[in-house]
Structures are given as structure tokens and as C-alpha cells.
Design a protein around this motif. Structure first.
Motif, short mmCIF file in Angstrom:
data_model
loop_
_atom_site.label_atom_id
_atom_site.label_comp_id
_atom_site.label_asym_id
_atom_site.label_seq_id
_atom_site.Cartn_x
_atom_site.Cartn_y
_atom_site.Cartn_z
N GLN A 70 -67.09 19.32 47.37
CA GLN A 70 -67.88 19.42 46.15
C GLN A 70 -67.39 18.49 45.05
OE1 GLN A 70 -68.91 23.63 45.02
NE2 GLN A 70 -67.14 24.06 46.32
N GLU A 71 -66.49 17.55 45.37
CA GLU A 71 -65.83 16.78 44.31
C GLU A 71 -66.82 16.18 43.31
OE1 GLU A 71 -63.17 16.96 47.85
OE2 GLU A 71 -65.20 16.20 47.57
N GLU A 72 -67.76 15.40 43.81
CA GLU A 72 -68.70 14.74 42.89
C GLU A 72 -69.64 15.75 42.24
OE1 GLU A 72 -70.55 10.93 43.41
OE2 GLU A 72 -69.51 10.66 45.32
N ARG A 73 -70.12 16.70 43.01
CA ARG A 73 -71.09 17.67 42.49
C ARG A 73 -70.52 18.45 41.31
NH1 ARG A 73 -72.83 22.95 43.12
NH2 ARG A 73 -70.99 23.46 44.34
N LEU A 74 -69.26 18.86 41.43
CA LEU A 74 -68.65 19.65 40.36
C LEU A 74 -68.47 18.82 39.09
CD1 LEU A 74 -66.01 21.78 42.29
CD2 LEU A 74 -67.99 22.62 41.05
N ILE A 75 -68.07 17.57 39.24
CA ILE A 75 -67.85 16.73 38.07
C ILE A 75 -69.17 16.37 37.40
CG2 ILE A 75 -66.84 14.58 37.22
CD1 ILE A 75 -64.84 16.63 38.28
N LEU A 76 -70.18 16.08 38.19
CA LEU A 76 -71.47 15.65 37.63
C LEU A 76 -72.29 16.81 37.09
CD1 LEU A 76 -72.45 12.99 40.34
CD2 LEU A 76 -71.51 12.58 38.05
N ASN A 77 -71.88 18.05 37.39
CA ASN A 77 -72.58 19.23 36.88
C ASN A 77 -72.58 19.20 35.36
OD1 ASN A 77 -73.50 21.76 36.16
ND2 ASN A 77 -72.37 22.82 37.77
N SER A 78 -73.76 19.32 34.76
CA SER A 78 -73.85 19.25 33.30
C SER A 78 -73.15 20.42 32.63
CB SER A 78 -75.32 19.20 32.87
OG SER A 78 -76.01 20.35 33.35
N LEU A 80 -70.13 21.74 33.20
CA LEU A 80 -68.76 21.68 33.72
C LEU A 80 -67.90 22.76 33.08
CD1 LEU A 80 -66.89 19.92 35.52
CD2 LEU A 80 -66.29 18.66 33.47
N ASN A 81 -67.23 23.55 33.92
CA ASN A 81 -66.38 24.63 33.45
C ASN A 81 -64.93 24.23 33.67
OD1 ASN A 81 -65.02 26.96 32.85
ND2 ASN A 81 -66.30 28.30 34.10
N CYS A 82 -64.28 23.76 32.60
CA CYS A 82 -62.91 23.26 32.75
C CYS A 82 -61.92 24.36 33.11
CB CYS A 82 -62.46 22.58 31.46
SG CYS A 82 -63.11 20.90 31.26
N SER A 83 -62.23 25.61 32.74
CA SER A 83 -61.28 26.69 33.04
C SER A 83 -61.16 26.95 34.53
CB SER A 83 -61.71 27.97 32.32
OG SER A 83 -62.99 28.40 32.77
N SER A 84 -62.25 26.70 35.29
CA SER A 84 -62.21 26.95 36.73
C SER A 84 -62.15 25.67 37.57
CB SER A 84 -63.45 27.75 37.15
OG SER A 84 -64.64 27.02 36.90
N LEU A 85 -62.36 24.51 36.95
CA LEU A 85 -62.43 23.27 37.72
C LEU A 85 -61.16 22.98 38.53
CD1 LEU A 85 -64.33 20.75 38.22
CD2 LEU A 85 -62.85 19.58 36.60
N PRO A 86 -59.96 23.09 37.95
CA PRO A 86 -58.75 22.80 38.75
C PRO A 86 -58.67 23.65 40.00
CG PRO A 86 -58.19 22.88 36.42
CD PRO A 86 -59.61 23.36 36.54
N SER A 87 -59.02 24.92 39.88
CA SER A 87 -59.00 25.81 41.04
C SER A 87 -60.13 25.47 42.01
CB SER A 87 -59.11 27.26 40.59
OG SER A 87 -59.19 28.13 41.69
N ASP A 88 -61.32 25.20 41.48
CA ASP A 88 -62.47 24.88 42.34
C ASP A 88 -62.22 23.61 43.15
OD1 ASP A 88 -63.78 27.07 41.34
OD2 ASP A 88 -64.97 25.94 39.88
N LEU A 89 -61.48 22.66 42.56
CA LEU A 89 -61.20 21.40 43.24
C LEU A 89 -59.85 21.41 43.96
CD1 LEU A 89 -62.50 18.76 40.66
CD2 LEU A 89 -63.49 19.34 42.87
N HIS A 90 -59.19 22.56 43.97
CA HIS A 90 -57.94 22.74 44.73
C HIS A 90 -56.79 21.90 44.20
CE1 HIS A 90 -60.60 24.93 47.36
NE2 HIS A 90 -61.31 23.84 47.59
N PHE A 91 -56.73 21.71 42.89
CA PHE A 91 -55.58 21.05 42.29
C PHE A 91 -54.38 22.01 42.30
CE2 PHE A 91 -58.52 17.92 41.07
CZ PHE A 91 -57.88 16.86 40.45
N ASP A 149 -64.71 10.56 32.16
CA ASP A 149 -64.38 11.21 30.88
C ASP A 149 -64.43 12.73 31.02
OD1 ASP A 149 -63.94 8.85 29.50
OD2 ASP A 149 -66.00 8.70 28.78
N LYS A 150 -65.43 13.23 31.74
CA LYS A 150 -65.54 14.68 31.93
C LYS A 150 -64.37 15.21 32.75
CE LYS A 150 -69.67 16.34 32.95
NZ LYS A 150 -70.98 16.47 33.60
N LEU A 151 -64.01 14.49 33.79
CA LEU A 151 -62.87 14.91 34.61
C LEU A 151 -61.59 14.93 33.79
CD1 LEU A 151 -61.54 15.47 37.40
CD2 LEU A 151 -61.40 12.99 37.71
N VAL A 152 -61.34 13.87 33.05
CA VAL A 152 -60.13 13.76 32.25
C VAL A 152 -60.04 14.88 31.21
CG1 VAL A 152 -59.07 12.32 30.44
CG2 VAL A 152 -59.78 11.29 32.60
N SER A 153 -61.20 15.27 30.66
CA SER A 153 -61.21 16.27 29.59
C SER A 153 -60.72 17.64 30.05
CB SER A 153 -62.62 16.40 29.02
OG SER A 153 -63.50 17.03 29.96
#
Length: 427
Positions: A70-78, A80-91, A149-153
Motif C-alpha cells: 500500500q506504500e503509494e496508495r497510503l501516501i497519495l490518500n488525501s 493522510l493519517n500521520c498518527s497511524s501511517l508509521p504503523s500502516d507502513l510497517h516502520f 512533502d506529505k510523507l516527510v510531514s
């Protein structure tokens, strides 16, 4: 209405009734958010059967699958939930050992395309105690730049370079891109010990713990790593003749000779990749010698292949390695003209460098280099898939903390057993 509403009381009841009917009609037509159709998670490529040779469970016939793609799909999602993104992307979201926490690293990553590759590279090298500077080529599409920019944020220790260059292959702009990130990194609150640079087609071979231990080893503890040697005659044209950079396009010779390097510097030739001490970075950004060499290098060919290694061979540079040569296992690379050493590229060559295929993985892993270059997601995706799984499992097996399920990138046929085994193997 006058006939129906003979009294004010009856009119009020009728109006209320009509309002309820209208509300119910709207409610039935528009289901609540939780009942809206959910977007399907895209199906992932299965891991190549050859990958089993590098992952646990080979003897027991365990099969592995990527957990998601889901890497691209999650980042391009308008939304974007930063609180769950690290977990969703398995960081990985906490330091895996005290040793790593006490030795934070800085990373410079230059990119211009393929968002998925960037996310997977960042995920592989990411640790919360480190700091990361992403330089995005100024000529990259705006959609790509906004996605970065969204990913970095979403990460407090990841930043985008405050100044972007239109990067040209073999041009001064490539060197300037690294310097732009260095200027940003010196202001980071994270007191990083050394900085390494990467490009978007790299992928790590060493885990973060292995990188830290390598940087702290007796040879490199107080030294910069800039593999290279005195400039051979075949490379002198790069600095003895003037070159002109056509930004974002190419570099061409002008036919005019250059003057000698400043401060009577002995010119060296090496790789564009390095591991530098913080004090050396301060020297590069503040010293007159470094500034004069930088200015002199603006009309040379591929200045990043002489700038770092030349400065690292002068006595006054902090962490210099005056007698150093090609020491330092920074990159696993297969050059076309070195096939007698690496037995050929199993993928294909681009600018005489191998883009790795699946059959190159044993050579990469046995190299025990810090990083490997190059990978392409479009042509040989299975090679990166497999190396990514192998690298993450290695890092988790070395962890001195309990492993979280969200950190697992792959799922074997018996995921519970694997999770327990990894969790109990810290240290």
C-alpha cells in the motif's frame, strides 16, 4: 393547508411529521460512513520461490508473502493519517538497542522518481533516533514533490532539503544537493555522529546495528570513509578541462583548460558516496580550503567523485584518512568492466552499472556492504522484495527489545511461530 390545519396545534404536528419523513428519506438514501464501500487493498506480488533460500523456514517448507503493498496508495490518500501511517507502513518506531540509540546517524537521500522505492528505502533505514534529509530533484513532477512533502510531514526526524537543485548526471548540481542537506542537518536537534548519503535506487544490506558497529570499529571510529585513490591519468581530463553543465540535461566539455586546484591540493578520484564525521561536515561548510575547492570544482566533470575524497586526504580536515585508499565497504556495485570479479550482472546494465535481478542476491548478501545499488521496481521487482524481507528479518532478530507485529513486512505460513521466535531472540 388551511383545511388540514384547523388549529395551530394540528399545523405544528403536521410540520413535524413532514420533517421526520424528509429526514428519514435522506438517511435511508445516504448510508452512514462505516457502511460505505471500502477500497480494496491491492493484491501484492508473491515473493519469488527463490527467495525462500534467504528466509527462515526453508527446511520446513515455509512460504512467505508480503503483508501489503500500500506504500503509494497510503501516501497519495488525501486523508493522510500521520498518527497511524508509521504503523500502516510497517516502520520501526522505537530504537532496537541502547547501542544504536547512543549512536544516531544522519542520512542524505537524493531522489527524483518512484515514490514506492523511496518509501521502501526510507522504511528500511529508518530508526527514530536517526535523522534523514530527502533532496527532491527540482525537475521532479509536482505530484511527486507533494507526495514526498506529505510523507516527510509524518515523521519528526525526516526533513526535505530546504533548497532543491535541478540535478544533472555528472554535474555540479549533484554535489550541491548533498551540501544543501548538510546545511540543514547541522541544525538538527539530533546530535548525529556520522552522515551517509544514498540515492533512490539504493537499498541497505547492513542493518542499522551493523552500520553503527561498523562506524564505531577501530578503523573508522574517528575517520571519514571516502574510498578513492590519487587521480589516475585516465581521469585527469575531468578536472584539467573545463566542463559546462546544462541543468537537468547533461555535462559537456568546453575544450578550454582549467587552472590548477587551489591550495596546491593533490587531486583524488573516488566514489561519490561516503560516511563522514560531524566535525568533518562542519569543516566542509566553514573552511576556506573546502570553499575554494568547491568553487574551483563548478566546471569539472562529476565533482562529487573528487571533492569528498580530496578533502579527506588533507591533514587539517577532521577525521581525515591521509593514507587511505579504497577501504570502506560502502556500496555493493557490479560494474560492466569488472565481470571477472563478480561473474556478471543477472539483471541488466544501465550506464555500465548492474540493475540487480533475483540471481544477484547471493552476491549482494555475501558482500556484506553497507548498501547495494541499483534496483528498479518495474524491471526486477522480485529482487527488491526478497532483499527487503531478508533485511527486515535480520534487523528484528538483532533487536534487544520486544518485536511488534506491525514491524513485520512478510507473513510466513505460520506467522505466530515466527513472531514468537523473533521476539525471544533479542540481543
Amino acid at each position: 393547508m388551511p383545511l388540514l390545519c384547523q388549529t395551530k396545534h394540528r399545523c405544528l404536528l403536521l410540520c413535524l411529521g413532514l420533517s421526520v419523513l424528509v429526514y428519514l428519506a435522506i438517511y435511508v438514501k445516504t448510508p452512514p460512513p462505516e457502511s460505505q464501500p471500502q477500497e480494496e487493498t491491492p493484491s501484492c506480488r508473491p515473493l519469488s520461490p527463490q527467495c525462500g533460500a534467504f528466509l527462515p523456514g526453508r527446511e520446513d517448507g515455509v512460504q512467505w508473502h508480503r503483508r501489503d503493498c500500500q506504500e503509494e496508495r497510503l501516501i497519495l490518500n488525501s486523508h493522510l493519517n500521520c498518527s497511524s501511517l508509521p504503523s500502516d507502513l510497517h516502520f520501526i518506531t522505537q530504537p532496537l538497542s541502547r547501542e544504536e540509540e547512543d549512536y544516531p546517524l544522519a542520512f542524505i537521500v537524493t531522489v527524483h522518481k518512484e515514490l514506492e522505492l523511496l518509501v521502501r528505502l526510507l522504511r528500511a533505514i529508518y530508526m527514530p533516533q536517526n535523522v534523514y534529509c530527502i533532496h527532491v530533484d527540482a525537475k521532479a513532477p509536482m505530484e511527486y514533490q507533494r507526495a514526498v512533502d506529505k510523507l516527510v510531514s509524518c515523521f519528526p526526524n525526516v526533513l526535505r532539503s530546504s533548497r532543491s537543485e535541478r540535478v544533472t548526471y555528472a554535474g555540479f548540481s549533484r554535489l550541491q544537493a548533498d551540501l544543501n542537506c548538510m546545511k540543514d542537518l547541522v541544525f538538527s536537534k539530533i546530535r548525529w555522529k556520522k552522515v551517509v548519503n544514498m540515492c533512490g535506487q539504493d537499498f541497505p544490506v547492513n542493518s542499522n546495528l551493523e552500520l553503527v558497529r561498523y562506524m564505531k570499529s577501530k578503523l573508522w571510529r574517528n575517520r571519514n570513509m571516502t574510498p578513492g585513490t590519487k587521480q589516475p591519468p585516465t581521469m585527469r581530463h575531468r578536472t584539467e578541462l573545463q566542463h559546462r553543465e546544462f541543468k537537468g540535461s547533461h555535462v559537456a566539455k568546453t575544450g578550454r583548460k582549467k587552472g590548477p586546484p587551489p591550495h596546491h591540493l593533490q587531486m583524488y578520484f573516488g566514489t561519490a558516496y561516503y560516511a563522514l564525521t560531524r566535525d568533518f561536515v562542519d569543516f566542509v561548510l566553514k573552511s576556506q580550503i573546502a570553499s575554494d575547492l568547491l568553487e574551483w570544482s563548478k566546471d569539472t566533470f562529476s565533482p562529487d567523485e573528487h571533492y569528498w575524497v580530496t578533502l579527506n586526504h588533507i591533514q587539517e580536515a577532521p577525521g581525515s584518512y591521509v593514507n587511505g585508499s579504497w577501504e570502506g565497504s560502502i556500496r555493493a556495485l557490479k560494474w560492466r568492466d569488472q565481470e571477472n570479479q563478480h561473474k556478471g550482472c543477472k539483471g541488466h546494465y544501465v550506464r555500465d552499472i548492474c540493475v540487480y535481478g533475483m540471481d544477484d542476491l547471493p552476491w549482494i548478501i555475501n558482500s556484506n556492504s553497507m548498501f547495494a545499488n541499483k534496483f528498479e521496481s518495474a524491471t526486477f521487482p522480485e529482487a527488491l522484495d526478497c532483499l527487503e524481507q531478508w533485511h527486515r528479518l535480520k534487523a528484528l532478530r538483532q533487536a534487544a527489545v520486544p518485536v511488534r507485529r506491525s514491524w513485520l513486512l512478510g507473513v510466513p505460513t505460520n506467522a505466530t511461530t515466527l513472531y514468537v521466535n523473533i521476539s525471544s531472540s533479542g540481543g
